[in-house]
Design a protein around this motif. Structure first.
Motif, short mmCIF file in Angstrom:
data_model
loop_
_atom_site.label_atom_id
_atom_site.label_comp_id
_atom_site.label_asym_id
_atom_site.label_seq_id
_atom_site.Cartn_x
_atom_site.Cartn_y
_atom_site.Cartn_z
N SER A 7 -24.17 -43.89 -18.99
CA SER A 7 -24.78 -42.61 -18.65
C SER A 7 -24.37 -41.59 -19.71
N GLY A 8 -25.09 -40.47 -19.73
CA GLY A 8 -24.73 -39.38 -20.63
C GLY A 8 -25.61 -39.22 -21.84
N LEU A 20 -20.84 -40.03 -23.70
CA LEU A 20 -21.35 -41.19 -22.99
C LEU A 20 -20.24 -41.77 -22.11
N SER A 21 -20.65 -42.29 -20.97
CA SER A 21 -19.73 -42.98 -20.07
C SER A 21 -20.27 -44.37 -19.79
N ASN A 77 -12.08 -48.08 -14.30
CA ASN A 77 -12.93 -49.04 -15.01
C ASN A 77 -14.04 -48.33 -15.80
N THR A 78 -13.68 -47.27 -16.51
CA THR A 78 -14.67 -46.48 -17.23
C THR A 78 -14.25 -46.26 -18.68
N MET A 79 -15.22 -46.35 -19.56
CA MET A 79 -15.02 -46.11 -20.99
C MET A 79 -15.90 -44.93 -21.39
N PHE A 80 -15.45 -44.20 -22.40
CA PHE A 80 -16.16 -43.01 -22.84
C PHE A 80 -16.39 -43.05 -24.34
N LEU A 81 -17.40 -42.32 -24.77
CA LEU A 81 -17.64 -42.08 -26.19
C LEU A 81 -17.99 -40.61 -26.36
N THR A 116 -28.41 -46.60 -23.13
CA THR A 116 -28.81 -45.22 -22.86
C THR A 116 -29.30 -44.61 -24.18
N GLN A 117 -30.41 -43.90 -24.09
CA GLN A 117 -31.03 -43.35 -25.30
C GLN A 117 -30.33 -42.08 -25.74
#
Length: 122
Positions: A7-8, A20-21, A77-81, A116-117
């Motif tokens: 998402s994001g 982004l997540s 259990n989440t990664m981010f950018l 995700t775009q």
């Protein structure tokens, strides 16, 4: 059933930022690496950034160094950018990957999100 959900994504002007997540479910990804990849129209998928299981080790593609930051929170259990100073050439579908192992610069990943775009306008 293993699932990775990104998402994001969205539309942003050049110079802007997006975060982004990627949330994993169905199994624990805590003890494996994770990564972000992207694919632009007409181009092959490329690795953007990877992170080890403990967050202590990160590897970035040269084209995002100093602009993007990868992180993870194993408790959820989440990664981010975090993507800053975005450029039109960053426009692509961004995919998260989990259960990654091997060399973080070129990991093998077993599970993938649907993408995700991200669109950066000039």
């Amino acid at each position: 059933q293993v699932q990775l959900v990104e998402s994001g994504g969205g539309l942003v002007q050049a110079g802007g930022s997006l975060r982004l997540s990627c949330t994993a479910s169905g199994r624990t990804f805590s003890y494996y690496g994770m990564g972000w990849f992207r694919q632009a129209p007409g181009k092959e998928r490329e690795r953007v950034a990877s992170i080890g299981w403990s967050s202590g080790i990160t590897k970035y593609a040269d084209f995002v160094k100093g602009r993007f930051t990868i992180s993870r929170d194993n408790s959820v259990n989440t990664m981010f950018l975090q993507m800053n100073s975005l450029k039109p050439e960053d426009t692509a579908v961004y995919y998260c990957a989990g259960h990654c192992y091997g060399d973080l610069a070129r990991p093998t990943c077993d599970y993938w999100g649907q993408g995700t775009q991200v669109t950066v306008s000039s």
